[in-house]
Design an enzyme around this catalytic site. Structure first.
Site, mmCIF file in Angstrom:
data_model
loop_
_atom_site.group_PDB
_atom_site.id
_atom_site.type_symbol
_atom_site.label_atom_id
_atom_site.label_comp_id
_atom_site.label_asym_id
_atom_site.label_seq_id
_atom_site.Cartn_x
_atom_site.Cartn_y
_atom_site.Cartn_z
ATOM 1 C CG HIS A 111 -14.433 44.556 30.002
ATOM 2 N ND1 HIS A 111 -13.093 44.409 30.280
ATOM 3 C CD2 HIS A 111 -15.063 43.558 30.679
ATOM 4 C CE1 HIS A 111 -12.917 43.362 31.076
ATOM 5 N NE2 HIS A 111 -14.111 42.831 31.345
ATOM 6 C CD GLU A 112 -18.777 43.336 31.581
ATOM 7 O OE1 GLU A 112 -18.834 42.117 31.331
ATOM 8 O OE2 GLU A 112 -18.115 43.778 32.527
ATOM 9 C CG HIS B 87 -16.131 39.084 28.856
ATOM 10 N ND1 HIS B 87 -14.959 38.375 28.997
ATOM 11 C CD2 HIS B 87 -16.110 40.028 29.830
ATOM 12 C CE1 HIS B 87 -14.262 38.864 30.003
ATOM 13 N NE2 HIS B 87 -14.932 39.870 30.534
ATOM 14 C CE1 TYR C 223 -12.886 36.026 32.165
ATOM 15 C CE2 TYR C 223 -13.816 35.339 34.261
ATOM 16 C CZ TYR C 223 -13.373 36.336 33.418
ATOM 17 O OH TYR C 223 -13.432 37.646 33.833
ATOM 18 C CD GLU D 140 -11.794 40.031 32.766
ATOM 19 O OE1 GLU D 140 -11.541 41.254 32.794
ATOM 20 O OE2 GLU D 140 -12.947 39.600 32.695
ATOM 21 C CG ASP E 158 -9.387 37.313 39.860
ATOM 22 O OD1 ASP E 158 -9.530 38.090 38.888
ATOM 23 O OD2 ASP E 158 -10.343 36.776 40.446
ATOM 24 C CG HIS F 144 -10.883 40.399 36.886
ATOM 25 N ND1 HIS F 144 -11.428 39.259 37.429
ATOM 26 C CD2 HIS F 144 -11.855 40.962 36.131
ATOM 27 C CE1 HIS F 144 -12.679 39.138 37.027
ATOM 28 N NE2 HIS F 144 -12.959 40.157 36.243
#
Length: 555
Positions: free
Chosen positions: A369-370, A373, A384, A393, A455, A457
């Site tokens: 995931h990271e 990005h 974002y 996300e 948000d 997420h």
């Protein structure tokens, strides 16, 4: 900076990954070209080569392509109708197996970066234009380049916004710079100000605030902050590529772009110290609150290896920037820091140790995931914030899921749950569910006009749900021991096309047809364009993409 999940106590920030147009990247496309990727089908059989799949380019070939594109940028700018004060700066070039070239540009106006002015030019093998994908269709025309407010006023406003997020800074990290803001509405002269410090949960702060240079109104804000043996906490005993220096082993993988893993020792500043070991056995398989603990480092290094291999083997992508250079990882960040994040400014992944400093956030899907990005930042650059932030996300959740499945690790089998291993909530629940996102209590299953106010997420749920439906279809099923039951907005039955094809479609859409301002309607268009290019307009895959979007109310 893009943390893994939203902290409910924090005020939600509008975040983006806008890339300034000042730095000139250079790549090319004439030598060192490998064959197009031929992803395996969901049945395990090798699929027929796809004409529109991206070629795997060597660093030399990519550099050559970008230099070639930059040399012809003035001619391209005129051909696509840009004004006399506008210039194009090449950011990336993708070449498909059939010779089609997709060149991604940032834009300047009178020498100033145009934020939200990015575009992609598509050309056939013969050089015939095949269209332009633009972040904005607005003409860039500013009456005056003289600000009506002072830079100091813009800086003061930025500091106030940062303080609301928990930063203790009383001054900007540097002087405000003049830009053209084209991310929404009519393009205007603006200031961009950056404020550092820490947010209230310990996440580093790199807040960018865009201020109208004529009125002083805040237009936008975003955060800048997205072989030995390892006995890992989440993935069992794994093989790690390490480097012997003298009589000491370093957690340094020279086979994958030079990835290194550093120990922050519960600090929140700097890069920490490189992990070293005498016997090349890293960690114990059990988390410890000791800052010398290697287990979290083994998980992080393994996650970096698997993520690199996933992108290389699935898409022919040579690292996060596609230039053969690895990012680096930092573990033991902060004290009981319950999050993980990617930062473009350090080009690194950072992992907290979680509650009691014994629950590190270093599982495979979190690592994937990271680092994803970083891929998004270096391709579409999805802002974002709002719907584009949800897509940003979701892209990390989608590719993080792909990483987990590709690892084929018996200790952490692939699933459509996000963060199921790290147990942030202490009750065994994952962070997110792709088959029915609302099961987390906050995420959206379907698109509505209010999704963009969530948000990122949680607004990501719409795209996560789309991807699950496209891959596996609707209804009840069990995959790798996990039971799913995915509903649809319109009561339709969706038949999945398999994860392998769904990943190819999402990656091509991201790298070829999405821009910084793409919203959900734009994502539907982008993925249909990708499916058409890869499998043909009207194909089963194309129709499945349309059906899956309709099933999450994106029409």
């Amino acid at each position: 900076m893009t943390p893994l999940y939203a902290r409910h106590k924090r005020t939600t920030l509008a975040i983006a990954t806008v890339v300034a147009a000042g730095a000139l990247l250079t790549t090319g496309l004439t030598t060192g070209i490998a064959s197009a990727q031929t992803p395996a089908s969901s049945t395990g059989r090798t699929a027929k080569p796809l004409a529109a799949a991206p070629l795997a380019l060597s660093a030399t070939a990519r550099t050559s392509l970008i230099k070639e594109a930059q040399a012809s940028a003035p001619e391209t700018a005129r051909a696509i109708g840009l004004g006399a004060k506008e210039q194009l700066v090449v950011r990336d070039v993708v070449k498909d197996a059939d010779g089609t070239v997709h060149t991604r540009y940032e834009r300047t106006y009178a020498g100033l970066p145009v934020l939200g002015g990015d575009l992609v030019v598509h050309e056939s093998k013969s050089g015939t234009p095949q269209g332009v994908t633009r972040a904005t269709n607005a003409s860039i025309k500013v009456a005056s380049l003289k600000p009506q407010i002072s830079a100091a006023k813009a800086e003061k406003q930025a500091v106030k916004a940062a303080q609301s997020a928990g930063s203790a800074r009383t001054a900007a990290s540097g002087a405000a710079r003049k830009v053209i803001w084209a991310g929404s509405g009519t393009p205007v002269l603006a200031y961009e100000t950056v404020v550092g410090g820490l947010q209230d949960d310990g996440t580093p702060n790199e807040l960018h605030v865009i201020t109208d240079a004529a009125t002083g109104k805040k237009l936008f804000e975003y955060q800048g902050i997205e072989t030995g043996t390892g006995k890992t906490l989440y993935s069992g005993t794994v093989t790690l590529n390490t480097t012997l220096s003298g009589s000491t082993y370093q957690l340094y993988d020279t086979t994958r772009g030079g990835h290194k893993t550093y120990n922050m020792k519960h600090r929140s500043g700097g890069n920490g110290t490189l992990f070293t070991d005498a016997d090349d056995v890293w960690g114990t398989g059990t988390a410890s609150s000791s800052t010398s603990d290697q287990t979290a480092a083994a998980d992080a290094a393994y996650g970096a290896q698997v993520t690199w291999d996933f992108y290389k083997n699935t898409f022919g992508r040579n690292g996060i920037k596609n230039d053969g250079t690895a990012a680096y990882s930092r573990v033991h960040y902060g004290n009981q820091y319950v999050n993980a994040f990617w930062s473009d400014s350090c080009f690194c992944m950072t992992y907290g140790d979680g509650s009691g400093n014994t629950h590190p956030l270093t599982s495979l899907d979190v690592a994937g995931h990271e680092m994803s990005h970083g891929v998004t930042s270096n391709t579409a650059g999805l802002n974002y914030s709002g719907e584009s932030g949800g897509l940003n996300e979701a892209t990390s959740d989608i590719f993080g899921t792909g990483v987990e499945f590709s690892a084929n690790n018996a200790s952490d089998p692939g699933d459509y749950l996000i963060g199921e291993k790290i147990d942030i909530f202490g009750n065994g629940s994952p962070l997110r569910y792709m088959d029915k996102p609302s099961k987390d209590g906050s995420s959206a299953d379907y698109w509505s006009s209010s999704v963009g106010s969530l948000d990122v997420h949680y607004s990501s749920g719409v795209a996560n749900h789309f991807f699950y439906l496209l891959s596996e279809g609707s209804g009840s099923k069990t995959i790798n021991g996990v039971t799913y039951n995915s509903p649809t907005y319109n009561g339709s039955t969706v038949t999945g096309i398999g994860r392998a094809k769904a990943l190819q479609i999402w990656y091509k859409a991201l790298t070829t047809y999405m821009t910084s301002t793409t919203n959900y309607a734009g994502a539907r268009t982008a993925t249909l364009s990708a499916a058409s290019a890869l499998y043909g307009s009207g194909s089963a895959e194309y129709n499945a993409v349309a059906a899956a979007w309709s099933a999450v109310n994106v029409n």
